[in-house]
Design an enzyme around this catalytic site. Structure first.
Site, PDB file in Angstrom:
ATOM      1  N   GLU A 107       0.825  -1.218   0.000  1.00  0.00           N
ATOM      2  CA  GLU A 107       0.000   0.000   0.000  1.00  0.00           C
ATOM      3  C   GLU A 107       0.859   1.268   0.000  1.00  0.00           C
ATOM      4  OE1 GLU A 107      -3.771  -0.042   1.845  1.00  0.00           O
ATOM      5  OE2 GLU A 107      -3.923  -2.223   1.711  1.00  0.00           O
TER       6      GLU A 107
HETATM    7  N1  CAA Z   1      -6.235  11.498  -4.228  1.00  0.00           N
HETATM    8  C1  CAA Z   1      -6.715  11.857  -5.420  1.00  0.00           C
HETATM    9  N2  CAA Z   1      -5.934  11.972  -6.516  1.00  0.00           N
HETATM   10  C2  CAA Z   1      -4.624  11.700  -6.384  1.00  0.00           C
HETATM   11  C3  CAA Z   1      -4.050  11.314  -5.164  1.00  0.00           C
HETATM   12  C4  CAA Z   1      -4.927  11.199  -4.052  1.00  0.00           C
HETATM   13  N3  CAA Z   1      -4.492  10.823  -2.846  1.00  0.00           N
HETATM   14  N4  CAA Z   1      -2.742  11.095  -5.347  1.00  0.00           N
HETATM   15  C5  CAA Z   1      -2.476  11.352  -6.649  1.00  0.00           C
HETATM   16  N5  CAA Z   1      -3.624  11.712  -7.272  1.00  0.00           N
HETATM   17  C6  CAA Z   1      -3.831  12.103  -8.661  1.00  0.00           C
HETATM   18  C7  CAA Z   1      -3.047  13.385  -8.998  1.00  0.00           C
HETATM   19  O1  CAA Z   1      -3.791  14.533  -8.636  1.00  0.00           O
HETATM   20  C8  CAA Z   1      -2.874  13.247 -10.483  1.00  0.00           C
HETATM   21  O2  CAA Z   1      -4.075  13.596 -11.159  1.00  0.00           O
HETATM   22  P1  CAA Z   1      -4.146  14.914 -12.124  1.00  0.00           P
HETATM   23  O3  CAA Z   1      -3.124  14.696 -13.195  1.00  0.00           O
HETATM   24  O4  CAA Z   1      -5.553  14.912 -12.594  1.00  0.00           O
HETATM   25  O5  CAA Z   1      -3.805  16.075 -11.228  1.00  0.00           O
HETATM   26  C9  CAA Z   1      -2.727  11.746 -10.679  1.00  0.00           C
HETATM   27  O6  CAA Z   1      -3.283  11.118  -9.518  1.00  0.00           O
HETATM   28  C10 CAA Z   1      -1.292  11.318 -10.841  1.00  0.00           C
HETATM   29  O7  CAA Z   1      -0.606  11.760  -9.688  1.00  0.00           O
HETATM   30  P2  CAA Z   1       0.943  12.060  -9.674  1.00  0.00           P
HETATM   31  O8  CAA Z   1       1.286  12.982 -10.789  1.00  0.00           O
HETATM   32  O9  CAA Z   1       1.277  12.491  -8.287  1.00  0.00           O
HETATM   33  O10 CAA Z   1       1.516  10.621 -10.039  1.00  0.00           O
HETATM   34  P3  CAA Z   1       2.942   9.982  -9.814  1.00  0.00           P
HETATM   35  O11 CAA Z   1       3.255   9.127 -10.979  1.00  0.00           O
HETATM   36  O12 CAA Z   1       3.928  11.039  -9.418  1.00  0.00           O
HETATM   37  O13 CAA Z   1       2.682   8.947  -8.596  1.00  0.00           O
HETATM   38  C11 CAA Z   1       2.427   8.173  -6.401  1.00  0.00           C
HETATM   39  C12 CAA Z   1       2.107   9.259  -7.421  1.00  0.00           C
HETATM   40  C13 CAA Z   1       1.947   8.764  -5.073  1.00  0.00           C
HETATM   41  C14 CAA Z   1       3.878   7.835  -6.324  1.00  0.00           C
HETATM   42  C15 CAA Z   1       1.582   6.911  -6.748  1.00  0.00           C
HETATM   43  O14 CAA Z   1       2.021   6.321  -7.959  1.00  0.00           O
HETATM   44  C16 CAA Z   1       1.586   5.864  -5.663  1.00  0.00           C
HETATM   45  O15 CAA Z   1       0.872   6.007  -4.672  1.00  0.00           O
HETATM   46  N6  CAA Z   1       2.367   4.761  -5.824  1.00  0.00           N
HETATM   47  C17 CAA Z   1       2.347   3.635  -4.901  1.00  0.00           C
HETATM   48  C18 CAA Z   1       1.305   2.633  -5.327  1.00  0.00           C
HETATM   49  C19 CAA Z   1       0.829   1.798  -4.190  1.00  0.00           C
HETATM   50  O16 CAA Z   1       0.556   2.265  -3.099  1.00  0.00           O
HETATM   51  N7  CAA Z   1       0.649   0.511  -4.446  1.00  0.00           N
HETATM   52  C20 CAA Z   1       0.106  -0.376  -3.497  1.00  0.00           C
HETATM   53  C21 CAA Z   1      -0.510  -1.549  -4.170  1.00  0.00           C
HETATM   54  S1  CAA Z   1      -2.034  -2.068  -3.473  1.00  0.00           S
HETATM   55  C22 CAA Z   1      -1.645  -3.076  -2.171  1.00  0.00           C
HETATM   56  O17 CAA Z   1      -0.531  -3.171  -1.738  1.00  0.00           O
HETATM   57  C23 CAA Z   1      -2.823  -3.747  -1.596  1.00  0.00           C
HETATM   58  C24 CAA Z   1      -2.570  -4.982  -0.848  1.00  0.00           C
HETATM   59  O18 CAA Z   1      -2.703  -6.043  -1.391  1.00  0.00           O
HETATM   60  C25 CAA Z   1      -2.260  -4.932   0.585  1.00  0.00           C
END
Ligand code: CAA
Length: 380
Positions: free
Chosen positions: A363
């Site tokens: 996550e």
């Molecule tokens: N709420 C709403 N929108 C969001 C947001 C949030 N919290 N975070 C990002 N966004 C939106 C941004 O506003 C953007 O949209 P717009 O272009 O319309 O403005 C879009 O998402 C892309 O955002 P970024 O430009 O910030 O994207 P990025 O490529 O820089 O990545 C990141 C952002 C935070 C690194 C994201 O890729 C991330 O969270 N990565 C980790 C993924 C993750 O947590 N994986 C877990 C897998 S699930 C799991 O583990 C479940 C399980 O089985 C236990």
């Protein structure tokens, strides 16, 4: 400002504590060794309302607040983190996402049985080449008019084999990048959907982690969550709450290990007195207690903000970063306090130490939380 829990919150915490002691503790070591999914225990958790804790009762949920969820997650995770990850994914990633963004038909068909714990769900974002870099989806969901055609592979999916409902994130229009991603509800048994072998993991070995393969899987259009292109935002918004769940899991793993170490330190004697009376051990326990209390406050603060309908992206990321790193440190110290006994399975702390590691990874890794936190504080 009021730090007191309500009567209802205390009751939920006690119910989770009792359930963990009576139903999860027996057999937890064997399930870990045999990588056995706690199916019976999860069924009972569903019957007690732990799998749809925050869902509105009109959709089969318990209608509780997020603070109660944190308290219950801590108690369940003290004993069995393989069970608590099922609880966290079902509550925060699957039920929450469907309740907030699903259509009424999707809620009736999928959310109701998920919230009642009659079935469990999975959240399918990660891929062989898209873990932290979640926008880089290779799984495709091609728009074919009245259905989407899904092709691709998802990796490390919690509840991979035991789930019935899968929320699958996939790329529909690569030119639009993350704005061309959709979230689709896929059912187990749909033609072309195959569950791969179970992963043999370091920790949370009872949890059911698989890769999933999709070959020309036809998913009806009515199974898309939200507008076309909402899939990435859906994943981010859902994960923001999921991080409070995993932070609470880390908190529980740490407090479980701490409680065992505290008890052991009062029983074990060395150099003529209980080891708790040696400053080397007493100071370790003091550090552990402070770290756990700090993590608990971060978790409850994030949950409270969510309950108050405030933005909890920052507080959730802070809680997860701190609690996960803290759980790793505290469980290592719990093993150390147990000495040789800590290194063998019967004393539980080695398992808790292995289980703690995943909280720094799934996550959103600790490094990803730092991206979320630093972007947030720098943009303020
Ligand atoms: N709420 C709403 N929108 C969001 C947001 C949030 N919290 N975070 C990002 N966004 C939106 C941004 O506003 C953007 O949209 P717009 O272009 O319309 O403005 C879009 O998402 C892309 O955002 P970024 O430009 O910030 O994207 P990025 O490529 O820089 O990545 C990141 C952002 C935070 C690194 C994201 O890729 C991330 O969270 N990565 C980790 C993924 C993750 O947590 N994986 C877990 C897998 S699930 C799991 O583990 C479940 C399980 O089985 C236990």
């Amino acid at each position: 400002m009021n730090f007191n829990l309500s009567e209802e919150q205390i009751m939920i915490r006690n119910a989770a504590r009792d359930f963990a002691q009576t139903e999860l503790l027996p057999g937890v070591i064997e399930r870990d060794e045999k990588q056995q999914f706690p199916a019976e225990q999860i069924k009972k958790m569903g019957e007690l309302g732990f799998l749809g804790m925050m869902v509105d009762p009109k959709y089969g949920g318990s209608g509780l607040d997020t603070v109660s969820y944190v308290l219950a997650m801590e108690e369940i995770s003290k004993i069995d983190a393989s069970a608590s990850v099922v609880m966290s994914v079902n509550n925060s990633l699957v039920c929450w996402g469907l309740e907030h963004y699903g259509t009424e038909e999707q809620k009736q068909k999928y959310l109701v049985p998920l919230a009642k714990g009659e079935i469990i769900g999975a959240f399918c974002l990660s891929e062989p080449e898209a873990g932290s870099d979640a926008t880089s989806q290779k799984t495709t969901a091609i728009d074919k008019g009245d259905y989407y055609l899904i092709n691709g592979t998802k990796n490390w999916i919690t509840n991979g084999n035991n789930a019935t409902v899968y929320l699958v994130i996939a790329q529909t229009d690569p030119e639009k990048m993350h704005k061309g991603i959709n979230a689709l509800i896929v059912e187990k048994g749909m033609e072309g959907f195959v569950v791969g072998p179970k992963e043999n993991k370091l920790g949370i070995r009872g949890s059911d982690t698989h890769s999933l393969m999709f070959t020309d899987v036809k998913v009806p259009k009515e199974n898309r969550i939200g507008e076309d292109g909402f899939g990435f935002k859906f994943a981010m918004k859902t994960l923001a709450g999921g991080r409070i769940g995993i932070a609470s899991q880390a908190l529980g793993i740490a407090s479980g290990a701490y409680e065992l170490a505290l008890k052991y330190s009062k029983e074990r004697k060395a150099f003529g007195k209980e080891i708790s009376k040696h400053q080397a051990i007493a100071f370790k326990l003091a550090d552990m207690a402070v770290q756990i209390e700090a993590a608990r406050h971060l978790c409850i603060k994030a949950a409270w903000e969510k309950d108050q309908k405030q933005n909890y992206d920052l507080s959730g990321a802070m809680a997860k970063l701190y609690a996960a790193d803290m759980a790793m440190q505290v469980t290592i110290e719990a093993v150390q306090i147990h000495g040789g006994y800590g290194f063998v399975k019967e004393y539980h702390v080695e398992r808790l130490m292995r289980d703690a590691k995943i909280t720094q990874i799934y996550e959103g890794t600790s490094e990803i939380q730092k991206i979320v936190i630093s972007r947030s504080i720098l943009n303020d």
